[in-house]
Design a protein around this motif. Structure first.
Motif, PDB file in Angstrom:
ATOM      1  N   PRO A 204       0.827  -1.218   0.000  1.00  0.00           N
ATOM      2  CA  PRO A 204       0.000   0.000   0.000  1.00  0.00           C
ATOM      3  C   PRO A 204       0.862   1.270   0.000  1.00  0.00           C
ATOM      4  CG  PRO A 204      -0.862  -1.572   1.594  1.00  0.00           C
ATOM      5  CD  PRO A 204       0.420  -2.144   1.068  1.00  0.00           C
TER       6      PRO A 204
ATOM      7  N   ALA B 217       1.088  -8.037   4.408  1.00  0.00           N
ATOM      8  CA  ALA B 217       0.839  -8.395   5.816  1.00  0.00           C
ATOM      9  C   ALA B 217      -0.244  -9.465   5.943  1.00  0.00           C
ATOM     10  CB  ALA B 217       0.444  -7.150   6.615  1.00  0.00           C
ATOM     11  N   ASP B 218      -1.253  -9.413   5.073  1.00  0.00           N
ATOM     12  CA  ASP B 218      -2.334 -10.390   5.215  1.00  0.00           C
ATOM     13  C   ASP B 218      -1.864 -11.804   4.859  1.00  0.00           C
ATOM     14  OD1 ASP B 218      -5.083 -10.997   5.857  1.00  0.00           O
ATOM     15  OD2 ASP B 218      -5.263 -11.526   3.737  1.00  0.00           O
TER      16      ASP B 218
ATOM     17  N   ARG C 265       1.198 -12.765   5.457  1.00  0.00           N
ATOM     18  CA  ARG C 265       1.947 -13.152   6.667  1.00  0.00           C
ATOM     19  C   ARG C 265       0.994 -13.575   7.792  1.00  0.00           C
ATOM     20  NH1 ARG C 265       5.360  -8.785   5.398  1.00  0.00           N
ATOM     21  NH2 ARG C 265       4.595  -7.536   7.135  1.00  0.00           N
ATOM     22  N   ARG C 266      -0.157 -12.905   7.874  1.00  0.00           N
ATOM     23  CA  ARG C 266      -1.156 -13.323   8.868  1.00  0.00           C
ATOM     24  C   ARG C 266      -1.552 -14.781   8.624  1.00  0.00           C
ATOM     25  NH1 ARG C 266      -6.509 -14.220   8.630  1.00  0.00           N
ATOM     26  NH2 ARG C 266      -6.657 -13.360   6.523  1.00  0.00           N
TER      27      ARG C 266
ATOM     28  N   LEU D 237       1.371 -16.979   9.586  1.00  0.00           N
ATOM     29  CA  LEU D 237       1.536 -17.023  11.050  1.00  0.00           C
ATOM     30  C   LEU D 237       0.461 -17.894  11.690  1.00  0.00           C
ATOM     31  CD1 LEU D 237       2.445 -13.399  12.207  1.00  0.00           C
ATOM     32  CD2 LEU D 237       3.623 -15.499  12.878  1.00  0.00           C
TER      33      LEU D 237
ATOM     34  N   GLN E  71       7.599 -14.612  17.623  1.00  0.00           N
ATOM     35  CA  GLN E  71       6.568 -13.836  16.939  1.00  0.00           C
ATOM     36  C   GLN E  71       5.288 -14.672  16.783  1.00  0.00           C
ATOM     37  OE1 GLN E  71       7.333 -10.730  16.438  1.00  0.00           O
ATOM     38  NE2 GLN E  71       5.535  -9.997  15.303  1.00  0.00           N
TER      39      GLN E  71
ATOM     40  N   GLN F 260       3.531 -14.667  20.008  1.00  0.00           N
ATOM     41  CA  GLN F 260       2.792 -13.403  20.138  1.00  0.00           C
ATOM     42  C   GLN F 260       1.499 -13.436  19.314  1.00  0.00           C
ATOM     43  OE1 GLN F 260       5.015  -9.666  19.679  1.00  0.00           O
ATOM     44  NE2 GLN F 260       3.300  -8.811  18.509  1.00  0.00           N
TER      45      GLN F 260
ATOM     46  N   ARG G 243      -2.181 -12.924  20.863  1.00  0.00           N
ATOM     47  CA  ARG G 243      -2.935 -11.719  20.515  1.00  0.00           C
ATOM     48  C   ARG G 243      -4.189 -12.041  19.689  1.00  0.00           C
ATOM     49  NH1 ARG G 243       0.832  -7.225  19.741  1.00  0.00           N
ATOM     50  NH2 ARG G 243       2.271  -7.275  21.522  1.00  0.00           N
ATOM     51  N   PHE G 244      -4.065 -12.972  18.755  1.00  0.00           N
ATOM     52  CA  PHE G 244      -5.164 -13.216  17.803  1.00  0.00           C
ATOM     53  C   PHE G 244      -6.057 -14.390  18.209  1.00  0.00           C
ATOM     54  CE2 PHE G 244      -4.574 -10.754  13.755  1.00  0.00           C
ATOM     55  CZ  PHE G 244      -3.503  -9.977  14.174  1.00  0.00           C
TER      56      PHE G 244
ATOM     57  N   GLY H 137      -8.647 -11.031   0.965  1.00  0.00           N
ATOM     58  CA  GLY H 137      -7.658  -9.993   1.266  1.00  0.00           C
ATOM     59  C   GLY H 137      -7.823  -8.773   0.380  1.00  0.00           C
TER      60      GLY H 137
ATOM     61  N   ILE I  89       1.282   3.429   6.384  1.00  0.00           N
ATOM     62  CA  ILE I  89       0.048   2.915   5.799  1.00  0.00           C
ATOM     63  C   ILE I  89       0.061   1.383   5.760  1.00  0.00           C
ATOM     64  CG2 ILE I  89       0.977   3.191   3.460  1.00  0.00           C
ATOM     65  CD1 ILE I  89      -2.697   3.742   4.188  1.00  0.00           C
ATOM     66  N   ASP I  90       1.248   0.795   5.583  1.00  0.00           N
ATOM     67  CA  ASP I  90       1.325  -0.672   5.526  1.00  0.00           C
ATOM     68  C   ASP I  90       0.902  -1.299   6.847  1.00  0.00           C
ATOM     69  OD1 ASP I  90       2.246  -0.429   2.940  1.00  0.00           O
ATOM     70  OD2 ASP I  90       4.358  -0.448   3.552  1.00  0.00           O
TER      71      ASP I  90
ATOM     72  N   LEU J  18      -2.940  -0.924   7.471  1.00  0.00           N
ATOM     73  CA  LEU J  18      -3.794  -1.832   6.699  1.00  0.00           C
ATOM     74  C   LEU J  18      -3.487  -3.310   6.965  1.00  0.00           C
ATOM     75  CD1 LEU J  18      -3.784   0.026   3.254  1.00  0.00           C
ATOM     76  CD2 LEU J  18      -5.597   0.006   4.972  1.00  0.00           C
ATOM     77  N   ALA J  19      -2.557  -3.571   7.868  1.00  0.00           N
ATOM     78  CA  ALA J  19      -2.078  -4.949   8.033  1.00  0.00           C
ATOM     79  C   ALA J  19      -3.192  -5.929   8.397  1.00  0.00           C
ATOM     80  CB  ALA J  19      -0.970  -4.999   9.087  1.00  0.00           C
ATOM     81  N   ASN J  20      -4.160  -5.469   9.174  1.00  0.00           N
ATOM     82  CA  ASN J  20      -5.219  -6.376   9.619  1.00  0.00           C
ATOM     83  C   ASN J  20      -6.564  -6.070   8.958  1.00  0.00           C
ATOM     84  OD1 ASN J  20      -3.421  -7.713  11.433  1.00  0.00           O
ATOM     85  ND2 ASN J  20      -3.604  -5.955  12.812  1.00  0.00           N
TER      86      ASN J  20
ATOM     87  N   VAL K 248      -8.293  -7.538   6.839  1.00  0.00           N
ATOM     88  CA  VAL K 248      -9.250  -8.644   6.735  1.00  0.00           C
ATOM     89  C   VAL K 248     -10.128  -8.715   7.989  1.00  0.00           C
ATOM     90  CG1 VAL K 248      -9.403 -11.174   6.814  1.00  0.00           C
ATOM     91  CG2 VAL K 248      -8.068 -10.067   5.032  1.00  0.00           C
TER      92      VAL K 248
ATOM     93  N   ASP L  66      -2.387  -3.623  15.988  1.00  0.00           N
ATOM     94  CA  ASP L  66      -1.531  -4.743  16.378  1.00  0.00           C
ATOM     95  C   ASP L  66      -0.538  -5.057  15.257  1.00  0.00           C
ATOM     96  OD1 ASP L  66      -1.448  -7.177  18.493  1.00  0.00           O
ATOM     97  OD2 ASP L  66      -0.871  -7.815  16.470  1.00  0.00           O
ATOM     98  N   ASP L  67       0.725  -5.165  15.649  1.00  0.00           N
ATOM     99  CA  ASP L  67       1.769  -5.314  14.624  1.00  0.00           C
ATOM    100  C   ASP L  67       2.318  -6.741  14.527  1.00  0.00           C
ATOM    101  OD1 ASP L  67       3.202  -5.536  16.928  1.00  0.00           O
ATOM    102  OD2 ASP L  67       4.565  -3.872  16.523  1.00  0.00           O
ATOM    103  N   SER L  68       1.616  -7.709  15.095  1.00  0.00           N
ATOM    104  CA  SER L  68       2.135  -9.086  15.082  1.00  0.00           C
ATOM    105  C   SER L  68       2.403  -9.591  13.663  1.00  0.00           C
ATOM    106  CB  SER L  68       1.153 -10.036  15.774  1.00  0.00           C
ATOM    107  OG  SER L  68       0.846  -9.596  17.067  1.00  0.00           O
ATOM    108  N   THR L  69       1.494  -9.316  12.747  1.00  0.00           N
ATOM    109  CA  THR L  69       1.685  -9.805  11.380  1.00  0.00           C
ATOM    110  C   THR L  69       2.639  -8.893  10.618  1.00  0.00           C
ATOM    111  OG1 THR L  69      -0.236  -8.578  10.541  1.00  0.00           O
ATOM    112  CG2 THR L  69      -0.630 -10.794  11.349  1.00  0.00           C
ATOM    113  N   TYR L  70       2.495  -7.586  10.880  1.00  0.00           N
ATOM    114  CA  TYR L  70       3.328  -6.621  10.167  1.00  0.00           C
ATOM    115  C   TYR L  70       4.814  -6.803  10.477  1.00  0.00           C
ATOM    116  CZ  TYR L  70       5.356  -2.157   8.823  1.00  0.00           C
ATOM    117  OH  TYR L  70       6.156  -1.199   8.263  1.00  0.00           O
ATOM    118  N   GLN L  71       5.117  -7.057  11.752  1.00  0.00           N
ATOM    119  CA  GLN L  71       6.519  -7.149  12.172  1.00  0.00           C
ATOM    120  C   GLN L  71       7.172  -8.489  11.819  1.00  0.00           C
ATOM    121  OE1 GLN L  71       8.334  -4.807  13.070  1.00  0.00           O
ATOM    122  NE2 GLN L  71       7.069  -3.222  14.017  1.00  0.00           N
ATOM    123  N   MET L  72       6.367  -9.469  11.505  1.00  0.00           N
ATOM    124  CA  MET L  72       6.938 -10.781  11.189  1.00  0.00           C
ATOM    125  C   MET L  72       7.763 -10.662   9.913  1.00  0.00           C
ATOM    126  SD  MET L  72       7.018 -14.004  12.204  1.00  0.00           S
ATOM    127  CE  MET L  72       7.557 -15.587  11.518  1.00  0.00           C
TER     128      MET L  72
END
Lengths: 601, 601
Positions: free
Chosen positions: A329, A345-346, A348-349, A352, A566, A569, A573-574, B446, B515-516, B519-521, B523, B590-596
Motif C-alpha cells: 500500500p 501483511a495479510d 503473513r497473517r 503465522l 513472533q 505473540q 494476541r489473535f 484480502g 500505511i502498511d 492496513l495490516a489487519n 481482513v 496490532d503489529d504481530s503480522t506486520y513485524q513478522m
C-alpha cells in the motif's frame, strides 16, 4: 517447488531443545541407540518418503481404488512403496527386539512416520492399521493367535484391519448388531455388515486379518456385550498356507473426499454359514481391548493432522516467498516491481496462523507421544503414573485440537496460493481433503468433548485435570523471569483462571437437574481447554527460544527463534482471547442451542 | 434423502415478508408481471434443476472434463441440461424484452438461478458467463459487435468467456502483458497466455467468444493501459457462418478441487500471426468495462456461496432429523432406543450455525441484488442514487461474507453427517469443494478487505459508509419497540459504536506515516463489518418474525418464526461478540503480522 516435507530445524528444536530426547538414551530400553541412530531413522524415512511416496502422491489421489465386482485394484506403484517401509523396519519401529522391532522411542518413530504421511503416506494406512492390529493381538491375544496371525503380519505377508462401524452404529458402538455364535470346535461363526473398514480389501497381501467387534448370542445389550474376534479373509491350512475363503465379501467401496489411496470398504461377513472367527481374550470384553488401541490411534490421528498442517504451511510459505504479485500500500508507483506475496501483511497473517496452529499442534502431539513412552519407560513408578495421568486426561485434546486446527491451517494454505491453491498442480487442496477426516474418525469432536467433560475432568477426583494445571503453572513461573515473556505469562495466568472458573461452573451445572443443558456447549469447553494447552506449549517454546537468544546464536538460528517468539505473540494476541467468549457462554449455561427445537429449523 | 434443494418457506419469507417484492410490480418495467408469474419462474427453475441437473450432479463432479490433445470432452448429459435452461429463457431472465429477455426483477431471477446452482448447476457456469459477456458487450460494444457476437450468444449458438488472468498476474491485473497491435483493417492482433479461463474450451456451442484484456503497443503501463477485445475461437464469414480458426489454442485443463463441470483452461492466443481481436469501446478503457461486469459478478459469487451454504444446511438438517444414533446424557438406560441426532445439542449447534451463516448470507445477497435493481428502476432519482451508494459500498462485503461463511456452513454440514459426510454418496463434501473457490475468485478476501478500507469507506466523504450506518439505525429504532428484541437491539447499538470507533482509529492510522501497518489487519475489519451487517439483517428478520408472531399464525408458521428468532439469538450470542476481539486488534494497530519478517518463518 522445492518446499521441504517437514521443517528439519523445527524437528531438531522439538527433539533436542524442547523435549531433551537425548535423555531417553539413559533408559535401559533405548541403550543401544544414540542421537545419530535417531537421526538416521528419520533420514531413512525421509528418503523413502521422497523416493517412493512423493512421486505418487497425486496419482494416489486421482486414481482411487476401484472394484470391478471381483477384485479391488490399486495403482501398482503403491506396493513397492509399502514394501520399502516394511523392509526398512519403520512399521514396527517401536516394537520390542523379540518381535523384530527396533525398540525406538515413540517420539522418534512418530517424526519418522511424519515424513511418510506428508509425502502421500495415506497409502501407508495399510501398514499402520496392520501394526495396530498386531499390537492389539500381541497384548490381548492367545499364543496361538499370535503365532498364526501376528507373525505373518509382522513379516508383511498379511495385513490387518479394525472392523467396528456398522451402518446403524458409528459413534455409538454399544448399538452394534453383528452376531457371533460359538461352534463346536471352540471357534465362532460371525455374521453381519460393517462399513468404512479401511483397508478392508486390496491386493497388497496374501491375506487380510480383520479384527471384528460382534455380539454373542445371549450377551448383554449395550457396550457390555461386545466381543472381539479375528476373522481372516482366508482360513489357514494346518501348515499355515492359505486355505478356504472365509465368507468375507466386499459389498462396495466408498468414495471419499480425501485419503483416497486407502480403500474404505463395506464388508459382509458370513452370509451363508457364518465366517469363522477366533475369540480375542475373553468374551464380552471386546470394547476394552479395542479402546486400548483406540487411545493410541487418537494420538496417531492428532499427529497426522498436525503434520499435514505443517506440510501445507511449508508449501504455502515457499510459494509466498517466490510468487511476485502486487505492491505494498505504501508503494506510490504502480509501475514499480512487484513484491513477493510474503511482503503483504495479510499473507503473513495467514502464514503465522498456520505456523501457530500446525507447530502448536505438533508440540502437543509430540508431548502426548512422549507421555505414552514415559508411562511405560520412565525411571520411576511415580513418573510412569504421572505420565499416565496426564496422557489419559489430555487424549481428547491431543486428538481434537490438531484435527480441527491442522485442517484450518490447510484451509489457509489454499488461500495463500489463491487460484493456484484450488487446483491439483499444488498439493494444498489435497492436504485439506486428507486432513478433513481427522475431526471425524476415531471419535468426532463432539464425542471427544463429552469424553473430556464427563469422564476425563471428574476422573480420580480431578487428578488428571489438576496435574495438567500444575504443569502449566510450572511454565508460567519459569516464564516470569523473562521480560520478553511477561505479557504472555500474565495472559496465560488469566487464561488458567478463566479455565478454572469455567470448569467449576460446568461441574456444578452437571450436578443440577438438567445435565443435557449443562453439556450442551461441551465442544466450546474442549476448544477452550485446547487453546489453553496450546498457549501453554507455545509459551514453553517461547521460553526455549528466549533462553537460546540470550546466547547470541548465529543468524539462521536467531531468525528461527525470533520466528517462534513472533508466532507465540500471534497466538496470544489473535487466538487466545477467544476463550473469554467461549467461557462466558459456558458459565452462563447459554441455552441457545439447547432450546432450539427440531421443528423450528 | 428427500431434502429440499432450497427452503420454499424461507424464499416466500424473503420475497414477500422481508423485501415486499410485490411492490416491484408497481414499477413500469415489471408491469406485465404479478406474484404468480414470479412464482412460476421459480417453479420452472426448480423443475429444470430437479429434472436435468440433480441427476447428474455427482457425475459432473466425478467425470470432470478431459482434453485428448485435440478436443475437450464433457459428459453428454450436460448439453441437454444447458439447452433446457436456454429454452426456458432463464439465462436472460432480467434482460429487456427487445433482446428477448423476460424483464424480471433480479431478485426473482436470482432465486430461480439458486435452484439450478445447488442442483449441480456448476455446469451452468457456461451460460452465466455467456450472459455476463453478452451484457458487457451490450453495454459497451459497438452495434457491429452486438450484431455479430451478442445475438448468437443470446440465441445459445455461441458461448462466451472472460479472459483476464495470466500466469504472472492474478490479483494484480495491472501487470498483465498480453499484447495487442492494431492491424490495417482496424481490427487488432492479440498474442499472449491466459490461465484459469472458465469455459475456455468445450463442445457445447458452435463458437466461443472470448473477452480478452490486453495491452496495446505503446500503451501506458499499469491498469491505465489495458484494453478489452472480442477474440473469437473461430472467425466469422461475411454471412455470419463459422470461418477460419483464430489461433486460440487450448494448452491444458486445470483440475480443480470443486466446480469440476466447468472447464478451467490455459489458453494461448495468436502464437503464429496473432489472433484477430475487435476492440470493445475505447482503447485503454478495458478495465473500466470489465469492472462494471465484475461488480455484478461479485454479487453472483456471494449468491452462489450463500445458496450452496443453504443446500448443505438443508441436507444435513434432513439427515439429522432421520439418523438415529446415541442417547442423551440424561438417559440413564443405555438400552433405551436411540434418538435422532438432531436431539443432541451439539448437532443443533452445528445446524444453528449453518442456518445463521447461510440464511444470513442469503438475506445479504438478496439485499444486494435488490439494490442493483433499485439503482436502475426505483421510482425516483434520489432512491436510485441511494441504492447505488449502498450497493457500491457494500459490494466487498456482499461478495466476501457469504463466501467465507457459506463455506464454513458447508464444513459444518460435513461434520453433522460424520463419516457419511466424507463420502460422495452424500453431496455435502461436494458443496464444500464447490464453495471453496468463492473466497478466491473475483477478488480474494484480502483484496476485498483492502477495497473496503482504502476505497469504499473514504469514498465520497464516507457517504456509503454513513448511509449504511443510517440504515442499520432505522432497524434498531424499530426493534426497540419489541421486548423480545431488546437484547439484540442493544447489542447491535453497541456493535455499531464498536464499528465506528474502529473505523475512526483506522482512518486516522491510515493518514499516519505507516500505511502498511495501518492496513495490516484489514481482513479483520472486513470480517467485523460483515458481522455487523449480517447481525443487522438478522435483527431485521427477527423484526418481521416478531410482528408475524403477534398475529398468532398457524403452527407451521409459528415454528418457522420461532426458528428465525432462535437463530437470531444464536448469532448474537455465539458470533457477534467476536467483533470486540477484532476491534481491539485493529484499534491497537496490532503489529504481530506486520513485524513478522520473511526470514523468521
Amino acid at each position: 517447488m522445492a518446499s521441504e516435507l517437514m521443517n528439519e530445524r523445527d524437528i531438531e528444536f522439538m527433539l533436542y531443545e524442547f523435549f531433551d530426547s537425548e535423555s531417553l538414551l539413559k533408559r535401559e530400553r533405548y541403550q543401544d541407540h544414540d542421537r545419530q541412530t535417531f537421526n538416521e531413522v528419520i533420514a531413512t524415512a525421509k528418503t523413502i518418503a521422497e523416493k517412493y511416496f512423493l512421486p505418487i502422491r497425486q496419482k494416489l489421489d486421482t486414481h482411487q481404488p476401484t472394484f470391478d465386482g471381483k477384485k479391488v485394484h490399486l495403482i501398482p506403484e503403491l506396493k513397492p512403496a509399502i514394501d520399502a517401509v516394511i523392509a526398512s523396519g519403520l512399521s514396527s519401529a517401536t516394537a520390542d527386539y523379540e518381535t523384530s522391532g527396533m525398540q525406538l522411542p515413540p517420539i522418534i518413530a512418530s517424526i519418522a512416520t511424519s515424513y511418510l504421511t506428508v509425502a502421500g503416506g495415506v497409502g501407508l494406512g495399510y501398514n499402520m492399521l496392520t501394526t495396530a492390529n498386531a499390537n492389539l493381538l500381541s497384548a490381548h491375544g492367545s499364543k496361538d493367535l499370535i503365532e498364526k496371525w501376528v507373525k505373518p503380519m509382522r513379516a508383511g505377508r498379511f495385513m490387518g484391519t479394525m472392523a467396528m462401524t456398522e451402518p446403524g452404529s458409528g459413534s455409538g458402538l454399544g448399538d452394534l448388531i453383528t452376531k457371533a455364535t460359538k461352534a463346536e470346535d471352540g471357534s465362532y461363526r460371525i455374521s453381519g455388515n460393517k462399513i468404512y473398514i479401511s483397508g478392508g480389501d486390496h491386493d497388497l497381501s496374501e491375506n487380510i486379518v480383520h479384527l471384528v467387534l460382534a455380539r454373542l448370542t445371549g450377551a448383554p445389550k449395550g457396550i457390555r456385550g461386545i466381543s472381539l474376534f479375528v476373522v481372516p479373509k482366508f482360513l489357514l491350512n494346518d501348515d499355515g498356507s492359505i486355505g478356504d475363503d472365509n465368507e468375507v465379501a466386499l459389498s462396495g467401496l466408498f468414495h471419499k473426499m480425501g485419503g483416497r489411496a486407502q480403500t474404505s470398504t463395506a464388508l459382509s461377513f458370513g452370509e451363508k454359514n457364518g465366517s469363522v472367527g477366533y475369540l480375542v481374550g475373553e468374551e464380552n470384553q471386546g470394547l476394552k481391548y479395542m479402546f486400548h488401541m483406540m487411545n493410541e490411534a487418537r494420538i496417531m490421528v492428532g499427529t497426522s493432522a498436525a503434520v499435514i498442517g505443517i506440510a501445507g504451511y511449508l508449501y504455502s510459505l515457499d510459494y509466498a516467498k517466490n510468487r511476485p504479485q502486487g505492491r505494498l500500500p505504501s508503494s506510490k508507483d504502480p509501475l514499480s516491481p512487484m513484491v513477493n506475496i510474503i511482503e503483504h501483511a495479510d499473507v503473513r497473517r495467514m502464514l503465522l496462523a498456520q505456523k501457530a496452529y500446525a507447530e502448536g499442534a505438533f508440540s502437543l502431539v509430540l508431548y502426548g507421544t512422549q507421555l505414552s513412552d514415559d508411562e511405560k519407560t520412565a525411571a520411576s513408578a511415580k513418573e510412569k503414573e504421572h505420565a499416565h495421568l496426564l496422557l489419559d486426561f489430555l487424549t481428547p485434546i491431543i486428538k481434537t485440537w490438531p484435527a480441527e486446527y491442522g485442517t484450518k491451517a490447510n484451509d489457509l494454505a489454499i488461500q495463500v496460493l489463491g487460484g493456484h491453491g484450488y487446483i491439483n498442480e499444488h498439493p494444498v487442496e489435497l492436504f485439506y481433503r486428507d486432513n478433513r477426516l481427522n475431526a471425524i474418525h476415531e471419535g468426532t469432536t463432539g464425542i471427544q468433548s463429552l469424553d473430556l467433560l464427563t469422564r476425563k475432568v471428574p476422573m480420580n477426583k480431578m487428578a488428571g485435570y489438576l496435574a495438567t494445571l500444575a504443569e502449566i503453572n510450572i511454565t508460567i513461573e519459569q516464564a516470569k523471569h523473562y521480560q520478553r515473556l511477561t505479557e504472555f505469562s500474565q495472559q496465560l495466568t488469566a487464561a488458567v483462571t478463566c479455565l478454572k472458573l469455567t470448569t467449576e461452573a460446568l461441574l456444578s451445572a452437571m450436578t443440577s437437574n438438567n445435565i443435557d443443558l449443562a453439556l450442551a456447549n461441551s465442544v466450546k469447553y474442549l476448544e477452550l481447554f485446547g487453546h489453553v494447552i496450546v498457549a501453554w506449549l507455545w509459551l514453553k517454546q517461547g521460553l526455549v527460544a528466549t533462553k537460546a537468544l540470550e546466547n547470541k546464536p548465529h543468524q539462521a538460528d536467531e531468525n528461527f527463534y525470533q520466528g517462534k517468539l513472533q508466532t507465540l505473540q500471534y497466538f496470544y494476541r489473535f487466538e487466545l482471547p477467544q476463550i473469554a467468549l467461549w467461557s462466558a457462554l459456558l458459565i452462563q449455561s447459554d441455552d441457545s442451542t439447547y432450546q432450539m427445537k427440531a421443528e423450528w429449523f
